[in-house]
Motif scaffolding. Structure first.
Motif, PDB file in Angstrom:
ATOM      1  N   THR A 138      -1.635   1.960  -9.228  1.00 57.97           N
ATOM      2  CA  THR A 138      -1.296   2.239  -7.833  1.00 57.97           C
ATOM      3  C   THR A 138      -1.625   3.688  -7.503  1.00 57.97           C
ATOM      4  OG1 THR A 138       0.486   0.604  -7.872  1.00 57.97           O
ATOM      5  CG2 THR A 138       0.562   2.255  -6.124  1.00 57.97           C
ATOM      6  N   ALA A 139      -2.299   3.870  -6.359  1.00 56.92           N
ATOM      7  CA  ALA A 139      -2.620   5.210  -5.853  1.00 56.92           C
ATOM      8  C   ALA A 139      -2.336   5.252  -4.363  1.00 56.92           C
ATOM      9  CB  ALA A 139      -4.073   5.552  -6.131  1.00 56.92           C
ATOM     10  N   LEU A 140      -2.016   6.467  -3.841  1.00 58.65           N
ATOM     11  CA  LEU A 140      -1.719   6.659  -2.422  1.00 58.65           C
ATOM     12  C   LEU A 140      -2.759   7.580  -1.800  1.00 58.65           C
ATOM     13  CD1 LEU A 140       2.169   7.192  -2.547  1.00 58.65           C
ATOM     14  CD2 LEU A 140       0.911   5.060  -2.237  1.00 58.65           C
ATOM     15  N   PHE A 141      -3.120   7.270  -0.535  1.00 63.24           N
ATOM     16  CA  PHE A 141      -4.109   8.066   0.187  1.00 63.24           C
ATOM     17  C   PHE A 141      -3.543   8.452   1.542  1.00 63.24           C
ATOM     18  CE2 PHE A 141      -6.396   5.415  -2.778  1.00 63.24           C
ATOM     19  CZ  PHE A 141      -7.272   6.306  -3.367  1.00 63.24           C
ATOM     20  N   LEU A 142      -4.027   9.573   2.074  1.00 61.09           N
ATOM     21  CA  LEU A 142      -3.595  10.058   3.380  1.00 61.09           C
ATOM     22  C   LEU A 142      -4.732   9.929   4.381  1.00 61.09           C
ATOM     23  CD1 LEU A 142      -1.683  13.342   2.423  1.00 61.09           C
ATOM     24  CD2 LEU A 142      -0.717  11.083   2.870  1.00 61.09           C
ATOM     25  N   ALA A 143      -4.312   9.586   5.615  1.00 63.81           N
ATOM     26  CA  ALA A 143      -5.236   9.626   6.749  1.00 63.81           C
ATOM     27  C   ALA A 143      -4.671  10.633   7.735  1.00 63.81           C
ATOM     28  CB  ALA A 143      -5.373   8.250   7.390  1.00 63.81           C
ATOM     29  N   ILE A 144      -5.411  11.669   8.061  1.00 58.98           N
ATOM     30  CA  ILE A 144      -4.925  12.791   8.868  1.00 58.98           C
ATOM     31  C   ILE A 144      -5.754  12.882  10.141  1.00 58.98           C
ATOM     32  CG2 ILE A 144      -4.401  15.252   8.870  1.00 58.98           C
ATOM     33  CD1 ILE A 144      -4.618  15.081   5.766  1.00 58.98           C
ATOM     34  N   ASP A 145      -5.029  12.855  11.314  1.00 56.87           N
ATOM     35  CA  ASP A 145      -5.782  12.933  12.569  1.00 56.87           C
ATOM     36  C   ASP A 145      -6.003  14.393  12.947  1.00 56.87           C
ATOM     37  OD1 ASP A 145      -3.467  13.912  13.767  1.00 56.87           O
ATOM     38  OD2 ASP A 145      -2.896  11.996  14.653  1.00 56.87           O
ATOM     39  N   SER A 146      -6.663  14.577  14.076  1.00 61.60           N
ATOM     40  CA  SER A 146      -7.043  15.935  14.502  1.00 61.60           C
ATOM     41  C   SER A 146      -6.123  16.467  15.590  1.00 61.60           C
ATOM     42  CB  SER A 146      -8.493  15.934  15.000  1.00 61.60           C
ATOM     43  OG  SER A 146      -8.651  14.998  16.075  1.00 61.60           O
ATOM     44  N   GLY A 154      -0.858   9.549   8.163  1.00 61.42           N
ATOM     45  CA  GLY A 154      -0.458   8.204   7.774  1.00 61.42           C
ATOM     46  C   GLY A 154      -0.750   8.010   6.300  1.00 61.42           C
ATOM     47  N   THR A 155       0.038   7.194   5.645  1.00 59.66           N
ATOM     48  CA  THR A 155      -0.101   6.964   4.204  1.00 59.66           C
ATOM     49  C   THR A 155      -0.499   5.521   3.949  1.00 59.66           C
ATOM     50  OG1 THR A 155       1.604   8.616   3.760  1.00 59.66           O
ATOM     51  CG2 THR A 155       1.078   7.100   1.975  1.00 59.66           C
ATOM     52  N   GLY A 156      -1.485   5.371   3.042  1.00 57.40           N
ATOM     53  CA  GLY A 156      -1.916   4.040   2.642  1.00 57.40           C
ATOM     54  C   GLY A 156      -1.778   3.861   1.141  1.00 57.40           C
ATOM     55  N   THR A 157      -1.454   2.666   0.718  1.00 61.62           N
ATOM     56  CA  THR A 157      -1.240   2.355  -0.700  1.00 61.62           C
ATOM     57  C   THR A 157      -2.362   1.446  -1.197  1.00 61.62           C
ATOM     58  OG1 THR A 157       1.154   2.517  -0.412  1.00 61.62           O
ATOM     59  CG2 THR A 157       0.370   1.353  -2.358  1.00 61.62           C
ATOM     60  N   LEU A 158      -2.930   1.810  -2.358  1.00 58.27           N
ATOM     61  CA  LEU A 158      -4.001   1.024  -2.984  1.00 58.27           C
ATOM     62  C   LEU A 158      -3.497   0.488  -4.313  1.00 58.27           C
ATOM     63  CD1 LEU A 158      -6.905  -0.013  -3.315  1.00 58.27           C
ATOM     64  CD2 LEU A 158      -7.499   2.226  -4.301  1.00 58.27           C
ATOM     65  N   HIS A 159      -3.579  -0.835  -4.491  1.00 52.44           N
ATOM     66  CA  HIS A 159      -3.247  -1.496  -5.749  1.00 52.44           C
ATOM     67  C   HIS A 159      -4.541  -2.010  -6.372  1.00 52.44           C
ATOM     68  CE1 HIS A 159       0.958  -1.161  -4.897  1.00 52.44           C
ATOM     69  NE2 HIS A 159       0.942  -2.035  -3.876  1.00 52.44           N
ATOM     70  N   TYR A 195      -3.555  11.337  -2.061  1.00 53.25           N
ATOM     71  CA  TYR A 195      -2.173  11.826  -2.012  1.00 53.25           C
ATOM     72  C   TYR A 195      -1.530  11.757  -3.404  1.00 53.25           C
ATOM     73  CZ  TYR A 195       2.747  12.092  -0.611  1.00 53.25           C
ATOM     74  OH  TYR A 195       4.079  12.439  -0.489  1.00 53.25           O
ATOM     75  N   LYS A 196      -1.568  10.582  -4.032  1.00 50.98           N
ATOM     76  CA  LYS A 196      -1.043  10.425  -5.386  1.00 50.98           C
ATOM     77  C   LYS A 196      -2.003   9.587  -6.207  1.00 50.98           C
ATOM     78  CE  LYS A 196       3.934  10.891  -4.490  1.00 50.98           C
ATOM     79  NZ  LYS A 196       5.266  10.249  -4.607  1.00 50.98           N
ATOM     80  N   ASP A 197      -2.481  10.185  -7.327  1.00 48.29           N
ATOM     81  CA  ASP A 197      -3.379   9.504  -8.270  1.00 48.29           C
ATOM     82  C   ASP A 197      -2.862   9.837  -9.667  1.00 48.29           C
ATOM     83  OD1 ASP A 197      -5.443   8.295  -9.606  1.00 48.29           O
ATOM     84  OD2 ASP A 197      -6.903   9.894  -9.189  1.00 48.29           O
ATOM     85  N   PRO A 198      -1.884   9.084 -10.197  1.00 46.57           N
ATOM     86  CA  PRO A 198      -1.170   9.471 -11.414  1.00 46.57           C
ATOM     87  C   PRO A 198      -2.072   9.760 -12.611  1.00 46.57           C
ATOM     88  CG  PRO A 198      -0.074   7.629 -10.359  1.00 46.57           C
ATOM     89  CD  PRO A 198      -1.363   7.813  -9.629  1.00 46.57           C
TER      90      PRO A 198
END
Length: 716
Positions: free
Chosen positions: A553-561, A568-573, A518-521
């Protein structure tokens, strides 16, 4: 001519009359021969029976003599006899008789005493010196008190009394002084200098001045006092010329509904400027009008003497909820002369408010309410309505709601809408359809104020709320969130950072999940869309501006079917560990010194490093090898981060480039060589001149390179 004054005092007591201070003097004084009477109040005044005889003489035959009595139930006949026109039992405290003839007029007062007042009244009457001005010892001047009715009509001046000198008036003059004569208000009274006649020059107002204390004396023709001064009292007799007035309005009273009969609501008090000791200011109160007239035209009574307004209806009729209006307006009349028909009146409006008490419990408009809410949503889901017959402006009407059953997780709250009194039921914690699709709440309503003792909350003060939770496609949830991992910077491209994990709350729908960045600066990462493995696509650099406090910090998305899909959004540090990948830098790179300087310490150098400890200081400072027969400078280490360059001798004006190497403490260590540009300048009178140094530029580096080139050519 000299003449003697004979004064006779005669006291005559009878069951009806006490005659006081009968005086015969040598000259006729126009008016009542006795002006004040005290009589004992009988059981009743009998019609046509003689009460007393009033003697009036205008000294000129009493032509056109007429009597007026303040009470219309009495009259004075032409012979002076005072009689009642009918049987009268109540007449007040005093009667006033006004006599007028063609040549004179006067006022007599008749005070009516209770039986137990007679002794005290007599005691007061016998204070002759102070009250009537009749001397106890022989005096040359006789100045009896003068009584003058207020509001007399013209013509003026009017003869009102006479001052007598027992030794005659030949060769002397009377002189009058005091407030009302030669003191403000001036000119109201005057005296005939020759015969002692006292006159009033204008209409008097008792409410302005009730008594005048004057002094009269006898002087010779040269103005020298012969007799006196003697006090002359003039009293202004009150007439009923002031209406009662209500001055303290607005008049507002309160009474609680259901109050007992006879409950005092308020007091009305009027003011009358007339003489408070007479019936002219004796007030009686009456209710002229009541609005509205229901449920009874006589809801209230006013004490005629005190002015207290009290309730006269039963508590059952004083029911605010059944009244046409909880506000009553009473027109109150105050009448002087003890309420007699001849009295003057004044009116005011009294407003009486029937205050509410909490004698009605609030009741829900229905026993069960329905509500539907989507899972995951918060806010008001239903408004509960109640009815209450009490006053909406009071705590007896305002509702207080509470949830008494069905809310173990505290997911619901209820508050009162202050405008509508409705109960606003809200979801404060998101509901989960997968955990429970239905909720049942039991709600209770009460008032802010407690109920009166004989009223209780009944079954209608509780209600049930049935809540249906609707399923929605919820986004996947990362576990944990945020996710944290520690990596060294500069790890190889393609390295695995971690594998994320997300689950779908909609367990009954059996949906699949795909992942995306989602976000990877800095653009360093990628994720496997199926299994969630995160890897590097570039070198991780701790010193990058996208890294804050060593954390990327980067953000990732989890998308259902689902349809539509939920996200849903998850944050990685990523915490990046430092490696020694940055050479130290040197500062400053320019220094100036005078060619004749005595202090040869040229400059203090500092070193810095973008890396973290232990890949930074202590730094090692070194000079490149110097050529020539003698060394020109040296470098001394001051501390872990600084060193000082020192000239070993004064140099000629020129520019010099000094190669300096600095090495950090990393493993392995990194070294950086920087040229320090040194300008040797001419200094005169505290001014430094470096303008010609460029032409004399000497670079040790160039010299070394030239020597090396010549050396190489000699071996070619």
């Amino acid at each position: 001519k000299e003449w003697m004054l004979k004064v006779y005092f005669c006291f005559f007591f009878s069951p009806q009359v006490l005659l006081l201070a009968c005086a015969e003097d040598l000259e006729c004084v126009p008016g009542f021969q006795q002006k004040v009477f005290y009589i004992e109040k009988p059981f009743k005044f009998t019609e046509d029976r003689l009460i007393l005889n009033l003697k009036f003489d205008d000294c000129k035959g009493n032509n056109k003599l007429n009597f007026e009595v303040s009470n219309p139930d009495f009259r004075v006949e032409l012979d002076g006899n005072l009689v009642a026109l009918k049987n009268v039992s109540e007449v007040g405290r005093a009667l006033f008789v006004h006599a007028r003839s063609e040549h004179a007029e006067d006022m007599a007062e008749i005070f009516i005493l209770e039986a137990n007042e007679k002794r005290g009244a007599l005691k007061e009457i016998l204070k002759l010196e102070g009250n009537l001005g009749i001397p106890r010892q022989k005096r040359a001047i006789l100045a009896t008190p003068i009584l003058i009715p207020e509001n007399q009509r013209p013509p003026f001046p009017r003869l009102v009394g006479k001052v007598i000198r027992s030794e005659g008036t030949e060769g002397v003059k009377f002189r009058l002084s005091g407030k009302g004569v030669d003191q403000d208000p001036k000119g109201i009274f005057r005296i005939n200098e020759m015969n002692g006649d006292v006159s009033v020059t204008r209409t008097l107002d008792r409410e302005a001045i009730a008594n005048y204390e004057l002094e009269v004396e006898v002087v010779d023709m040269n103005g020298k006092t012969i007799d006196g001064p003697v006090r002359l009292d003039i009293a202004v007799i009150d007439q009923n010329d002031n209406r009662p007035m209500f001055k303290e309005g607005p008049y507002v009273g309160h009474v609680m509904e259901g109050s007992a009969t006879g409950t005092t609501v308020m007091r009305m008090a009027a003011f009358d400027a007339d003489d408070a000791s007479t019936d002219n200011a004796l007030l009686r109160y009456n209710i002229l009008k009541q609005t509205p007239t229901k449920p009874s035209p006589n809801m209230f009574y006013i004490d005629p003497e005190k002015g207290d307004i009290v309730t006269v209806v039963s508590p059952a009729l004083l029911d605010r909820e059944t009244m046409e209006s909880p506000k009553y307006e009473l027109v109150i009349e105050a009448k002087d002369m003890g309420g007699m028909d001849v009295g003057l009146t004044g009116t005011a409006t009294a407003t009486i408010l029937i205050d509410d008490k909490n004698d009605h419990a609030p009741e829900f408009t229905k026993k069960e309410f329905q509500a539907t809410v989507k899972e995951g949503v918060t806010g008001v889901i239903v408004n509960l309505t109640v009815g209450d017959r009490d006053d909406p402006a009071t705590g007896a009407w305002r509702a207080v709601y509470s949830i008494i059953n069905g809310n173990p997780g505290q997911s619901f709250e209820i508050h009162t809408n202050p405008q509508t009194n409705e109960g606003m039921l809200s979801v404060v914690k998101p509901l989960d359809y997968e955990i429970s699709a239905f909720h049942t709440l039991l709600i209770k309503v009460e008032n802010e104020d407690p109920l009166i003792p004989d009223i209780a909350y009944g079954p209608s003060s509780t209600a049930t709320v049935q809540i249906t939770v609707e399923d929605v496609n919820e986004g996947p949830v990362f576990h944990p969130n945020p996710m944290t991992v520690t990596k060294q910077e500069n790890i190889p491209v393609g390295s695995v950072v971690l594998t994320v994990n997300a689950t779908d709350p909609d367990t009954l729908q059996h949906q699949t999940i795909r992942y995306s960045v989602y976000k990877d600066p800095a653009g360093w990462l990628e994720i496997n869309p199926t299994n969630g493995t995160v890897g590097t696509t570039a070198v991780l650099d701790r010193e990058s501006p996208f890294v804050h406090n060593n954390v990327y910090t980067a953000l990732f998305l989890a998308i259902d079917s689902g349809n539509p899909p939920a996200t849903g959004t998850g944050t990685l540090h990523i915490t990046l560990e430092d490696v020694n990948d940055n050479v130290p830098s040197l500062y400053p790179t320019l220094a100036k010194v005078c060619d004749d300087a005595k202090d040869l310490r040229v400059v203090v150098l500092g070193a810095s490093d973008k890396d973290l400890h232990p890949n930074t200081d202590p730094f090692k400072f070194e000079l490149s090898k110097q050529s020539g027969p003698e060394k020109l400078w040296r470098i001394n280490r001051l501390n872990n981060t600084h060193a000082q360059v020192i000239l070993l001798q004064n140099l000629k004006k020129a520019n010099y480039n000094i190669p300096i190497s600095v090495t950090d403490s990393g493993k392995p260590p990194l070294t950086n060589t920087t040229e320090l540009r040194l300008q040797v300048c001419t200094c005169k009178k505290s001014k430094m001149d470096c303008s010609a140094t460029d032409a004399l530029h000497i670079s040790l580096t160039l010299i070394l390179l030239s020597l090396l080139s010549l050396f190489c050519k000699s071996f070619a």
